[in-house]
Design a protein around this motif. Structure first.
Motif: not given
Ligand code: SF4
Lengths: 290, 221
Positions: A141-168
């Motif tokens: 909402a744009g409000f300042d935090l009193k102390g900010s966190p720090n993370f290492t963030v990852g994301c997932m690649i969903k199952p894909f059956a072929d190259d086209t799906a992998l490209d997406q």
């Protein structure tokens, strides 16, 4: 060395998925964690995975820390709105959780609370952007935090059956990486030649790629996945190997161990998924030579 | 009925800026009743758009047509003779109508001219209020004909909350507390006992929460 440091130094990371209990009896989870403590680099804690109500990942992450394992907890938007997600992220940081894996929550209708009201306030990209914002010291909402966190963030690649799906999938992952994701997790692919080609392609993402090793508990599961999830590339030969093994359960464990070994050459880490068979992790690690 | 409000003129102009010939389509149903997108509003918007274009030194050719129902493919067919004479379509129907037109004419850009708001009723001349959220499993039989899902700000099924005061909702003093209305109504019907029944957690599958919904009537299909 922390998970984040290992990632940035290019070291191979071994992550075990550890499910929280459906209930408050944590003994099994803790016992399983103790057995792998020195042998893995981190534990991924799913949150209400497959739409099944369980103890939340936040508590699971804290438990792992208490056992001396670095946690990586799931964050998703199905059950929490932007307020709850941000609040839990602040809590996670304060409780010592430094790693997040932003995932897509399974549809409510596939879970065990089919009549529940899904929230879906933020999608995966929205969550990653919210994390970035919190790290910059400002909430959504744009409000300042009193102390900010720090993370290492990852994301997932969903199952894909072929190259086209992998490209997406790669295109979507690229968006998440631009928004702040620092590593990606690949779905399970049993055909290592194919996986190698996929990973080669995904290297364009420019972030570490962690592959999933899925424990095939039974021939039935292998057959089901081969039929309904073409993206896993389970061959007939592989099913035959499992079926002919004198101890089929152990054969699945051996296969998982072998796959981990082979993946060392291909990507920057593995996520071992046993879906409730965490007691098999030590044996899998044995066969992986870890 | 479905209620709607016309979008700000600038937003509509932004959509159609690149074009010089548009088809402006009204609907004779709900949006006519709530004075957002009927024949009259089509005429007014058409003039406003043409004037705005003129001010920019451009000409906008507007074809106007108000269909009996835009959410019905049968009526949408009436646009066929006009569609090739325009570059884009602007629909003044609710979202259902806009989508029917877009589905029928895949090669034409279709833009909405109204914001679809809610399912509601007319309270008095010029005032419409939300009445139903289409949860798919009507509770009005238990709540004296007043819907807590649509009309209680917190969607409480076992209300009221602690904030109800003098019959008004704590979220907005302009809004009647739905649970006060429910209580008053149950009392006047002499069935206050109903209020004591605890309503279990609602099954939201029948609502939009279970995904986009469809009705199939085998006897009619
Ligand atoms: S005051 Fe009444 S309408 Fe408003 S939130 Fe509370 S119970 Fe619902």
């Amino acid at each position: 060395m922390s998970f984040q440091k290992q990632l940035s130094s290019g070291e191979f990371v071994v992550l075990a998925e550890m499910n929280t209990p459906k209930g408050v009896d944590i003994s099994e989870m803790v016992t399983n964690a103790r057995k792998i403590k020195e042998r893995v680099d981190g534990a991924i804690i799913p949150d209400m995975d497959n739409g099944v109500m369980r103890m939340s990942a936040l508590a699971g992450g804290v438990l792992m820390r208490q056992q001396g394992i670095e946690p990586i907890i799931h964050v998703y938007g199905r059950d929490r709105n932007r307020m709850a997600i941000q609040g839990d992220l602040l809590a996670a940081h304060v409780l010592g959780i430094q790693n997040l894996l932003v995932v897509h929550g399974e549809e409510m209708s596939y879970g065990d609370h089919v009549d529940a009201k899904p929230v879906d306030d933020l999608d995966e990209l929205g969550i990653i952007r919210a994390i970035q914002s919190l790290q910059e010291g400002v909430d959504m909402a744009g409000f300042d935090l009193k102390g900010s966190p720090n993370f290492t963030v990852g994301c997932m690649i969903k199952p894909f059956a072929d190259d086209t799906a992998l490209d997406q999938e790669l295109e979507k992952a690229q968006g998440k990486i631009s928004a702040g994701a620092q590593f990606v997790i690949f779905p399970p692919v049993f055909d290592l030649e194919r996986l190698s080609a996929f990973v080669q392609k995904a290297k364009s993402l420019g972030v570490p790629i962690i592959s999933t090793v899925f424990l095939l508990k039974t021939v039935g599961i292998a057959r089901y996945m081969a039929t309904y999830e073409p993206g896993v590339f389970i061959s007939e030969d592989l099913i035959k190997r499992l079926r002919r093994a004198p101890d089929r359960e152990m054969e699945g464990v051996i296969l998982a161990g072998e796959t981990i070994k082979a993946l060392r050459e291909l990507c920057q880490g593995v996520r071992i998924v046993t879906l409730g068979w965490e007691h098999r992790l030590p044996a899998i690690l044995d066969y992986a030579g870890l | 009925m479905i209620t709607a409000e016309r979008k700000p003129l600038d937003e509509i102009i932004d959509y159609i800026k690149p074009f010089s010939r548009i088809l402006l389509v009204g609907c004779n149903e709900c949006v006519t009743v709530c004075a957002a997108g009927g024949r009259k509003e089509v005429g007014l918007l058409s003039s406003a758009l043409q004037m705005a274009f003129m001010k920019e030194g451009k000409v906008l050719d507007v074809k106007e047509l108000t269909l009996e129902r835009q959410c019905d493919p049968e009526y949408v067919e009436e646009l066929v003779p006009l569609i090739d004479q325009v570059d884009a379509v602007v629909s003044m129907a609710c979202g259902c109508g806009v989508q029917e037109v877009a589905k029928r004419f895949k090669e034409k850009p279709v833009f909405p001219a109204v914001n679809t708001k809610f399912m509601g009723a007319s309270e008095r001349q010029g005032v419409w209020a939300e009445r139903c959220q289409g949860c798919g499993d009507c509770v009005l039989g238990m709540t004296g004909g007043i819907c807590p899902v649509a009309r209680c700000s917190k969607r409480l099924l076992n209300g009221p909350c602690g904030g109800s005061s003098n019959g008004k909702c704590e979220i907005n003093p302009e809004v009647d507390c739905a649970w006060q209305l429910i209580w008053d109504r149950l009392k006047s019907l002499g069935i206050e006992k109903t209020y004591e029944e605890i309503v279990p957690a609602k099954d939201w599958r029948t609502s939009r929460d279970g995904g986009p919904r469809k009705i199939i009537r085998e006897d009619l299909a």
